[in-house]
Design a protein around this motif. Structure first.
Motif, PDB file in Angstrom:
ATOM      1  N   MET A   1      -1.675   7.274 -26.145  1.00 26.04           N
ATOM      2  CA  MET A   1      -1.781   8.525 -26.889  1.00 26.04           C
ATOM      3  C   MET A   1      -2.866   8.371 -27.958  1.00 26.04           C
ATOM      4  N   GLN A   2      -3.283   9.532 -28.493  1.00 24.97           N
ATOM      5  CA  GLN A   2      -4.388   9.525 -29.436  1.00 24.97           C
ATOM      6  C   GLN A   2      -3.985  10.311 -30.673  1.00 24.97           C
ATOM      7  N   ALA A   3      -4.218   9.711 -31.821  1.00 22.11           N
ATOM      8  CA  ALA A   3      -3.917  10.354 -33.102  1.00 22.11           C
ATOM      9  C   ALA A   3      -4.508   9.492 -34.194  1.00 22.11           C
ATOM     10  N   LYS A   4      -4.552  10.034 -35.410  1.00 22.76           N
ATOM     11  CA  LYS A   4      -5.035   9.204 -36.506  1.00 22.76           C
ATOM     12  C   LYS A   4      -4.010   8.105 -36.761  1.00 22.76           C
ATOM     13  N   VAL A  10       2.312   4.207 -36.786  1.00 20.83           N
ATOM     14  CA  VAL A  10       2.453   2.834 -36.305  1.00 20.83           C
ATOM     15  C   VAL A  10       3.914   2.407 -36.294  1.00 20.83           C
ATOM     16  N   ASP A  11       4.660   2.777 -37.355  1.00 21.45           N
ATOM     17  CA  ASP A  11       6.075   2.394 -37.428  1.00 21.45           C
ATOM     18  C   ASP A  11       6.886   3.033 -36.316  1.00 21.45           C
ATOM     19  N   ALA A  12       6.384   4.141 -35.775  1.00 19.18           N
ATOM     20  CA  ALA A  12       7.123   4.841 -34.725  1.00 19.18           C
ATOM     21  C   ALA A  12       6.827   4.316 -33.321  1.00 19.18           C
ATOM     22  N   LEU A  13       5.869   3.413 -33.188  1.00 20.75           N
ATOM     23  CA  LEU A  13       5.498   2.911 -31.861  1.00 20.75           C
ATOM     24  C   LEU A  13       6.615   2.082 -31.250  1.00 20.75           C
ATOM     25  N   GLN A  14       6.744   2.196 -29.915  1.00 21.45           N
ATOM     26  CA  GLN A  14       7.703   1.407 -29.154  1.00 21.45           C
ATOM     27  C   GLN A  14       6.947   0.341 -28.352  1.00 21.45           C
ATOM     28  N   ALA A  15       7.683  -0.654 -27.907  1.00 25.03           N
ATOM     29  CA  ALA A  15       7.068  -1.738 -27.137  1.00 25.03           C
ATOM     30  C   ALA A  15       6.260  -1.186 -25.973  1.00 25.03           C
ATOM     31  N   SER A  34       7.225  -7.878 -28.200  1.00 21.68           N
ATOM     32  CA  SER A  34       8.081  -8.414 -29.259  1.00 21.68           C
ATOM     33  C   SER A  34       8.382  -7.391 -30.337  1.00 21.68           C
ATOM     34  N   GLY A  35       7.691  -6.244 -30.286  1.00 18.32           N
ATOM     35  CA  GLY A  35       7.864  -5.225 -31.308  1.00 18.32           C
ATOM     36  C   GLY A  35       6.797  -5.281 -32.381  1.00 18.32           C
ATOM     37  N   ALA A  36       6.023  -6.352 -32.455  1.00 13.64           N
ATOM     38  CA  ALA A  36       4.947  -6.468 -33.436  1.00 13.64           C
ATOM     39  C   ALA A  36       3.792  -5.575 -33.022  1.00 13.64           C
ATOM     40  N   GLY A  55      -9.770  -8.517 -32.122  1.00 13.57           N
ATOM     41  CA  GLY A  55      -8.526  -8.441 -32.871  1.00 13.57           C
ATOM     42  C   GLY A  55      -8.793  -8.306 -34.355  1.00 13.57           C
ATOM     43  N   LEU A  56      -8.075  -7.323 -34.995  1.00 13.75           N
ATOM     44  CA  LEU A  56      -8.291  -7.063 -36.407  1.00 13.75           C
ATOM     45  C   LEU A  56      -7.166  -7.582 -37.289  1.00 13.75           C
ATOM     46  N   GLY A  57      -5.981  -7.811 -36.704  1.00 16.36           N
ATOM     47  CA  GLY A  57      -4.867  -8.331 -37.498  1.00 16.36           C
ATOM     48  C   GLY A  57      -3.560  -7.666 -37.123  1.00 16.36           C
ATOM     49  N   LEU A  58      -2.463  -8.204 -37.625  1.00 15.16           N
ATOM     50  CA  LEU A  58      -1.126  -7.682 -37.360  1.00 15.16           C
ATOM     51  C   LEU A  58      -0.714  -6.687 -38.440  1.00 15.16           C
ATOM     52  N   HIS A  59      -0.026  -5.653 -37.984  1.00 19.86           N
ATOM     53  CA  HIS A  59       0.535  -4.678 -38.917  1.00 19.86           C
ATOM     54  C   HIS A  59       1.543  -5.407 -39.816  1.00 19.86           C
ATOM     55  N   GLY A  60       1.393  -5.221 -41.098  1.00 17.22           N
ATOM     56  CA  GLY A  60       2.214  -5.960 -42.053  1.00 17.22           C
ATOM     57  C   GLY A  60       1.368  -6.979 -42.789  1.00 17.22           C
ATOM     58  N   SER A  61       0.514  -7.655 -42.031  1.00 17.01           N
ATOM     59  CA  SER A  61      -0.440  -8.564 -42.675  1.00 17.01           C
ATOM     60  C   SER A  61      -1.585  -7.770 -43.273  1.00 17.01           C
ATOM     61  N   ILE A  62      -1.974  -6.710 -42.570  1.00 13.87           N
ATOM     62  CA  ILE A  62      -2.952  -5.761 -43.089  1.00 13.87           C
ATOM     63  C   ILE A  62      -2.389  -4.359 -42.889  1.00 13.87           C
ATOM     64  N   THR A  63      -2.899  -3.398 -43.652  1.00 14.07           N
ATOM     65  CA  THR A  63      -2.446  -2.007 -43.526  1.00 14.07           C
ATOM     66  C   THR A  63      -3.293  -1.280 -42.491  1.00 14.07           C
TER      67      THR A  63
END
Length: 424
Positions: A1-4, A10-15, A34-36, A55-63
């Motif tokens: 899917m496409q969105a800003k 991001v928090d709503a994404l599923q595996a 894994s859900g990350a 790769g830019l980084g993991l959500h939580g490590s960067i916003t």
């Protein structure tokens, strides 16, 4: 899917979900099994046409906003026909090379090679001595990844000038083995040693050098003048001729090997892997000398330079071959020049052994007995070998050799040497 891409989205994404950003083309958020959630930038390399993932980084490590800024920077690099992934890989590879270079100097590699391959070898001391005298001072601190063929060539040329072409080739062989050993376990290293670096041809390595009488006198005279070096060196060099031993066989002489008038070089130190018994003639006995003043034990190395509280203790065998030989050569050259004679032809300590064999022939020593004095097997009957065979014949042969040397050093007035039948 496409969105800003935002934190809420991001928090709503599923595996398994993938979210492509509407504002920055190629900016993506992926939810792993894994859900990350990981941020990345997808693009096509304009040079190769291949699709890339940065790769830019993991959500939580960067916003999400930080990841978008990274993606914008990458997009700008791609627009300028750069390859962000390739540059990162190259940077990482360079960092790896730098880390390897710091850890793998020539000294470090030689240390590891000695521990893994050299320790325990019969010739191990010679290999270590070659590294210590000729390689480590010249290349030891250099990274093996910075070595060039010219570095090896320069080193070999210097060794040839100082110690002769045979020594240069011997060092080359040892270094080649060390570098080949390193290549087996190091994907990043390629040995700079190539064919054609040797300083001699195979036929030239088969030395036949025998010292002439005047050269023997030159060596003995220089040894008697030898002051700037180990005190044991003159006695040691003379033993090579009078006992017809190889370099390390004499340097490793220990009083534990002496019993009465016999010197037994153990099989572990002898080339043919057999005990070799040498009758101790008066000439050889004179070279052995007395117990060192600093020795507190009942046994010691006969030719030694180690000291305790300033006094020789005989704790370790002599090993400073190259430096002492250079000093001996310097004295010989100085004496010959003062006498208006040409420089002495290049020679090695091992030539004294061959010279001793030649002198035995001149003294009419039976050829088989002379070969036995050198430790050579006669007849090849290994099973019936007796180290104490022909002791009296060998004793007379060594005495004849000592007599020949004495007459060469002090020739008769009429300059004619009378030969006697010996050890027939």
């Amino acid at each position: 899917m496409q969105a800003k891409i935002t934190k809420t989205k991001v928090d709503a994404l599923q595996a398994g979900d993938i979210l492509a950003d509407k504002e920055v083309k190629g900016f993506v958020a992926r939810c792993l099994g894994s859900g990350a959630v990981t941020y990345g930038y997808r693009y096509r390399d304009k040079t190769t046409g291949k699709q890339r993932w940065l790769g830019l980084g993991l959500h939580g490590s960067i916003t999400a906003d930080q990841a978008r800024e990274f993606a914008k920077k990458a997009a700008g690099e791609v627009a300028n026909k750069q390859d962000p992934v390739g540059e990162i890989q190259e940077s990482r590879a360079e960092a790896k090379r730098e880390k390897l270079a710091e850890a793998n100097t020539v000294n470090t590699v030689l240390d590891a090679f000695e521990k893994d391959h050299v320790d325990g070898l019969r010739s191990g001391d010679q290999v270590k001595a070659a590294f210590k005298s000729h390689v480590r001072p010249r290349l030891g601190d250099k990274s093996i990844y910075d070595l060039k063929r010219s570095d090896i060539t320069t080193m070999l040329n210097e060794i040839k000038a100082e110690s002769g072409p045979v020594m240069a080739d011997r060092v080359l062989a040892h270094v080649r083995k060390a570098f080949n050993w390193q290549m087996v376990q190091d994907d990043e290293f390629k040995s700079p040693i190539v064919r054609g670096m040797a300083k001699t041809k195979p036929k030239e390595r088969q030395r036949k050098r025998v010292l002439a009488d005047d050269e023997i006198r030159d060596v003995w005279k220089a040894l008697d003048q030898f002051e700037d070096g180990p005190a044991c060196y003159p006695r040691y060099v003379k033993s090579l001729l009078l006992a017809m031993t190889r370099r390390n066989e004499s340097s490793g002489m220990h009083t534990d090997e002496l019993e009465g008038d016999l010197w037994t070089i153990p099989a572990s130190r002898y080339k043919n892997k057999r005990d070799h018994v040498i009758p101790i003639t008066p000439a050889i006995r004179e070279l052995i000398g007395e117990k060192p003043a600093g020795c507190k034990k009942n046994s010691w190395y006969v030719f030694s330079t180690t000291k305790t509280k300033g006094e020789l203790d005989g704790a370790k065998p002599f090993s400073g071959f190259s430096k002492a030989k250079r000093e001996l050569n310097r004295i010989i050259a100085k004496n010959r020049k003062a006498e208006g004679r040409p420089a002495m032809k290049q020679w090695q300590l091992h030539d004294l052994r061959r010279t001793g064999r030649s002198l035995m022939s001149r003294a009419k020593v039976d050829a088989d007995h002379a070969e036995r004095c050198m430790g050579h097997v006669i007849g090849g009957v290994r099973e019936t070998y007796d180290r104490y065979e022909y002791l009296e014949e060998k004793r007379r042969a060594f005495e004849a050799l000592a007599g020949m040397v004495a007459m060469i050093l002090n020739p008769p007035a009429n300059n004619v040497i009378q030969f006697t039948e010996a050890a027939q």
